[in-house]
Scaffold this active site. Structure first.
Site, PDB file in Angstrom:
ATOM      1  N   PHE A  67       0.956  -1.264   0.092  1.00  0.00           N
ATOM      2  CA  PHE A  67      -0.052   0.048   0.012  1.00  0.00           C
ATOM      3  C   PHE A  67       0.869   1.219   0.081  1.00  0.00           C
ATOM      4  CE2 PHE A  67       0.985  -0.106   4.669  1.00  0.00           C
ATOM      5  CZ  PHE A  67       0.931   1.455   4.869  1.00  0.00           C
ATOM      6  N   LYS A  82      -0.965  -6.994  -9.440  1.00  0.00           N
ATOM      7  CA  LYS A  82      -2.064  -7.150  -8.230  1.00  0.00           C
ATOM      8  C   LYS A  82      -1.656  -6.122  -6.998  1.00  0.00           C
ATOM      9  CE  LYS A  82      -2.984  -8.414  -4.621  1.00  0.00           C
ATOM     10  NZ  LYS A  82      -3.229  -7.451  -3.599  1.00  0.00           N
ATOM     11  N   GLU A 102      -5.038  -3.867  -1.884  1.00  0.00           N
ATOM     12  CA  GLU A 102      -6.365  -3.711  -1.803  1.00  0.00           C
ATOM     13  C   GLU A 102      -6.774  -2.416  -1.039  1.00  0.00           C
ATOM     14  OE1 GLU A 102      -4.486  -5.861  -0.727  1.00  0.00           O
ATOM     15  OE2 GLU A 102      -5.605  -7.022   1.049  1.00  0.00           O
ATOM     16  N   SER A 117       5.354  -7.039   3.390  1.00  0.00           N
ATOM     17  CA  SER A 117       5.926  -7.423   4.656  1.00  0.00           C
ATOM     18  C   SER A 117       6.835  -8.812   4.507  1.00  0.00           C
ATOM     19  CB  SER A 117       4.936  -7.462   5.662  1.00  0.00           C
ATOM     20  OG  SER A 117       4.099  -8.081   5.134  1.00  0.00           O
ATOM     21  N   CYS A 150       9.442   1.957   3.604  1.00  0.00           N
ATOM     22  CA  CYS A 150      10.482   0.870   3.816  1.00  0.00           C
ATOM     23  C   CYS A 150      11.805   1.537   3.887  1.00  0.00           C
ATOM     24  CB  CYS A 150      10.273  -0.063   2.522  1.00  0.00           C
ATOM     25  SG  CYS A 150      10.962   0.709   1.173  1.00  0.00           S
ATOM     26  N   GLU A 197       9.507  -4.484  12.963  1.00  0.00           N
ATOM     27  CA  GLU A 197       9.271  -3.495  12.041  1.00  0.00           C
ATOM     28  C   GLU A 197       7.730  -2.551  12.759  1.00  0.00           C
ATOM     29  OE1 GLU A 197       7.758  -4.053   8.246  1.00  0.00           O
ATOM     30  OE2 GLU A 197       8.839  -2.167   7.362  1.00  0.00           O
TER      31      GLU A 197
HETATM   32  P1  NAD Z   1       1.500  -6.603   2.975  1.00  0.00           P
HETATM   33  O1  NAD Z   1       2.724  -7.541   3.021  1.00  0.00           O
HETATM   34  O2  NAD Z   1       0.495  -6.504   4.075  1.00  0.00           O
HETATM   35  O3  NAD Z   1       0.590  -6.559   1.615  1.00  0.00           O
HETATM   36  C1  NAD Z   1       1.684  -6.655   0.482  1.00  0.00           C
HETATM   37  C2  NAD Z   1       0.769  -7.409  -0.807  1.00  0.00           C
HETATM   38  O4  NAD Z   1       0.805  -8.603  -0.285  1.00  0.00           O
HETATM   39  C3  NAD Z   1      -0.558  -6.733  -1.001  1.00  0.00           C
HETATM   40  O5  NAD Z   1      -0.774  -6.720  -2.458  1.00  0.00           O
HETATM   41  C4  NAD Z   1      -1.615  -7.526  -0.212  1.00  0.00           C
HETATM   42  O6  NAD Z   1      -2.773  -7.852  -0.934  1.00  0.00           O
HETATM   43  C5  NAD Z   1      -0.957  -8.886  -0.199  1.00  0.00           C
HETATM   44  N1  NAD Z   1      -1.263  -9.650   0.861  1.00  0.00           N
HETATM   45  C6  NAD Z   1      -1.515  -9.550   2.220  1.00  0.00           C
HETATM   46  N2  NAD Z   1      -1.657 -10.538   2.987  1.00  0.00           N
HETATM   47  C7  NAD Z   1      -1.415 -11.537   2.070  1.00  0.00           C
HETATM   48  C8  NAD Z   1      -1.355 -12.927   2.446  1.00  0.00           C
HETATM   49  N3  NAD Z   1      -1.500 -13.274   3.683  1.00  0.00           N
HETATM   50  N4  NAD Z   1      -0.935 -13.713   1.498  1.00  0.00           N
HETATM   51  C9  NAD Z   1      -0.705 -13.327   0.166  1.00  0.00           C
HETATM   52  N5  NAD Z   1      -0.760 -12.111  -0.005  1.00  0.00           N
HETATM   53  C10 NAD Z   1      -1.056 -11.205   0.769  1.00  0.00           C
HETATM   54  O7  NAD Z   1       2.404  -5.155   3.070  1.00  0.00           O
HETATM   55  P2  NAD Z   1       1.713  -3.591   3.326  1.00  0.00           P
HETATM   56  O8  NAD Z   1       1.420  -3.513   4.527  1.00  0.00           O
HETATM   57  O9  NAD Z   1       0.638  -3.417   2.080  1.00  0.00           O
HETATM   58  O10 NAD Z   1       3.141  -2.698   2.992  1.00  0.00           O
HETATM   59  C11 NAD Z   1       3.916  -2.647   3.961  1.00  0.00           C
HETATM   60  C12 NAD Z   1       5.234  -3.321   4.047  1.00  0.00           C
HETATM   61  O11 NAD Z   1       5.755  -3.256   2.986  1.00  0.00           O
HETATM   62  C13 NAD Z   1       6.208  -2.972   5.065  1.00  0.00           C
HETATM   63  O12 NAD Z   1       6.778  -4.277   5.710  1.00  0.00           O
HETATM   64  C14 NAD Z   1       7.128  -2.529   4.266  1.00  0.00           C
HETATM   65  O13 NAD Z   1       8.533  -2.440   4.838  1.00  0.00           O
HETATM   66  C15 NAD Z   1       7.400  -3.213   3.024  1.00  0.00           C
HETATM   67  N6  NAD Z   1       7.974  -2.729   1.923  1.00  0.00           N
HETATM   68  C16 NAD Z   1       8.976  -3.049   1.562  1.00  0.00           C
HETATM   69  C17 NAD Z   1       9.540  -2.427   0.628  1.00  0.00           C
HETATM   70  C18 NAD Z   1      10.969  -2.982   0.028  1.00  0.00           C
HETATM   71  O14 NAD Z   1      11.309  -2.695  -1.218  1.00  0.00           O
HETATM   72  N7  NAD Z   1      11.584  -3.728   0.699  1.00  0.00           N
HETATM   73  C19 NAD Z   1       8.993  -1.171  -0.226  1.00  0.00           C
HETATM   74  C20 NAD Z   1       7.815  -0.950   0.145  1.00  0.00           C
HETATM   75  C21 NAD Z   1       7.271  -1.561   1.437  1.00  0.00           C
END
Ligand code: NAD
Length: 498
Positions: free
Chosen positions: A149, A173, A176, A226, A281, A383
């Site tokens: 997000f 994808k 959401e 994450s 991040c 985090e």
């Molecule tokens: P998230 O892991 O909750 O979601 C990321 C994606 O995974 C979304 O598209 C979501 O729909 C999907 N998803 C969520 N739950 C899932 C599941 N159980 N099984 C499969 N897919 C699932 O992350 P977020 O809250 O949207 O974003 C924040 C996180 O992203 C933080 O941990 C941040 O550090 C990380 N991030 C990392 C980078 C990097 O380049 N390392 C960059 C930006 C954000």
């Protein structure tokens, strides 16, 4: 109520699933729209459409693919204000940060404009008698990107711009929580001249992600989110024979040396720790001060700076940062603040219960500052992803440098110093993927590549830069000769070029 559906084959697609997610306005806390959550059949439909667009796109010459990228860049620039406003309204970051998010996406599209040169192969004339060798980078086929997000413009561009420029067709994808900017980007790419089916945007949650990972016709998946989910994507995707890169969470440290320019360091870190409500991040949520005097001065100045931050609605030009993305995320951050207190860290500034007049239900968290945080505290190890800065005290640079090196995450790190030799040694030795020297958020420019180490990234290629081109293409090497007579015994010998 507004419903965000899918974008497949160049048009809106309703999908087969009746499941929906809520899209909030983080400023007011109200539901502003809903998003369709795709079924496995919807993903299968998107794959069929992307497959039918593949043959002609993959064989479109690279200059023409580049021209689409040039036009895409122009269209994003022309629509910057609209994109930034949509982004702020769903994410909660202030308009200036949303524009930065879009601009970082544009930078990668600009990089992708160079695809004719970037995707060029190599040629060796006369590798053996009458033998030439050449290699080419071919697209993988139908590929996918799953995004978080927190950067709904930049991260889809990291993936889709390069993958598509390389001749792949793409299924995006997005998160959401804020899907409207990625949907708009897909429309703009069509307007820029990409044929229908080249970029498809399918909204959804775990069901859609698992369907992507299981689909036999998706050849590669790039994920950012994450760490636990990144690991799940990496393991499951690889088990299904796909090429995977999966970027995860972070806990970036800033080392404050006694010889740094303290005023500058505080100014930089206040932006890096609290900007975008800490939902980056590459945010800098840990400051490691070296020496007691440095620690005391830093803590005092930082408290003053943090107290002077303005938290406001995302459209407020005076606000330094806006609300966090959801009520659940606000509760998670506040729980971590309580955990820090329970673990014995010194809470200097408490952002819990932050309320904004007229927006009492908004997801606001005030700036929070902890001092004397210890490495064995869970609130340090995890985090938090909110506007919370933790100060850890160290006596020497060696002791300070061990903290980011030993931490489970290894995305970014920064050192603030005027000692070039110490900075050089630190950059060389620290066990982290991206390093800043007097730069608080060392996000590499688009023609370098982005990627952390340890639990911040699973897989072995980074995002964008030439690593991006490598990830989205497969290399084929041709060894050829055109014998003009009887080759005799030589015909059955493995060529050694000796
Ligand atoms: P998230 O892991 O909750 O979601 C990321 C994606 O995974 C979304 O598209 C979501 O729909 C999907 N998803 C969520 N739950 C899932 C599941 N159980 N099984 C499969 N897919 C699932 O992350 P977020 O809250 O949207 O974003 C924040 C996180 O992203 C933080 O941990 C941040 O550090 C990380 N991030 C990392 C980078 C990097 O380049 N390392 C960059 C930006 C954000």
């Amino acid at each position: 109520m507004r419903l965000v559906e899918h974008f497949i084959g160049g048009q809106k697609f309703s999908g087969t699933s009746s499941r929906r997610g809520d899209i909030f306005d983080p400023n007011s806390g109200e539901i502003q729209a809903q998003v369709s959550l795709a079924s496995a059949e919807d993903i299968a439909h998107a794959v069929t459409v992307a497959k039918s667009a593949l043959a002609s796109w993959a064989t479109t010459n690279p200059q023409k693919r580049a021209r689409v990228m040039f036009e895409f860049k122009r269209l994003i620039e022309d629509n910057m204000d609209e994109l930034a406003h949509i982004l702020s309204s769903e994410h909660g970051k202030v308009i200036a940060d949303s524009k930065g998010d879009v601009q970082r996406g544009i930078d990668v599209v600009e990089f992708a404009c160079g695809i004719p040169h970037l995707q060029k192969g190599a040629y060796t004339e006369g590798a053996g008698p009458g033998i030439d060798v050449y290699s080419m980078r071919q697209p993988l086929g139908v590929v996918a990107g799953i995004t978080p997000f927190n950067f709904p413009a930049m991260i889809p561009c990291w993936m889709a711009a390069i993958a598509i420029a390389c001749g792949n067709t793409f299924i995006l994808k997005p998160s959401e929580k804020d899907p409207s900017v990625p949907m708009r980007l897909a429309e703009l790419l069509m307007e820029a001249g990409a044929p229908a089916g080249v970029l498809n945007c399918v909204n959804g949650d775990k069901t859609a992600v698992d369907a992507i990972l299981e689909h036999p016709d998706i050849k590669a998946v790039s994920f950012v989110g994450s760490s636990d989910i990144a690991q799940h994507v990496y393991v499951k995707g690889a088990a299904h024979g796909k090429r995977i890169q999966a970027m995860g969470g972070a806990k970036n440290h800033g080392i404050i040396m006694p010889d740094c320019n303290m005023e500058q360091a505080v100014k930089d870190i206040v932006g890096a720790a609290y900007g975008s409500a800490g939902e980056r991040c590459m945010a800098l949520p840990v400051a490691v001060t070296v020496g007691q005097k440095t620690g005391d001065e830093f803590a005092e100045r930082m408290l003053d700076a943090a107290q002077n931050l303005t938290v406001g609605v995302s459209t407020d030009p005076q606000a330094h940062y806006g609300p966090v993305v959801s009520a659940a995320h606000k509760a998670k951050i506040e729980n971590y603040i309580q955990m820090g207190v329970d673990e014995g860290a010194e809470l200097k500034l408490d952002g819990r219960g932050h309320s904004l007049q007229g927006y009492e239900q908004g997801f606001f968290v005030g700036p929070t500052l902890f001092d004397h945080v210890k490495p064995d505290m869970r609130s340090y190890q995890d985090e938090i992803f909110g506007p919370v800065l933790q100060i850890v005290r160290a006596d020497t640079l060696e002791e300070a440098a061990l903290l980011p090196s030993n931490h489970q995450y290894g995305n970014g790190v920064a050192i603030f110093t005027s000692n070039g030799r110490a900075a050089r040694e630190f950059a060389s030795q620290v066990n982290v993927g991206m390093v800043g020297v007097n730069v608080p958020i060392p996000v590499p420019v688009s023609y370098h590549s982005f990627g952390g180490w340890k639990r911040s990234a699973f897989g072995d290629t980074n995002q964008h830069g030439t690593d991006g081109v490598r990830f989205w293409t497969k290399i084929k090497t041709v060894t050829q000769r055109w014998p003009d007579g009887d080759v005799g015994d030589q015909a059955f010998i493995i060529p050694t070029m000796s």
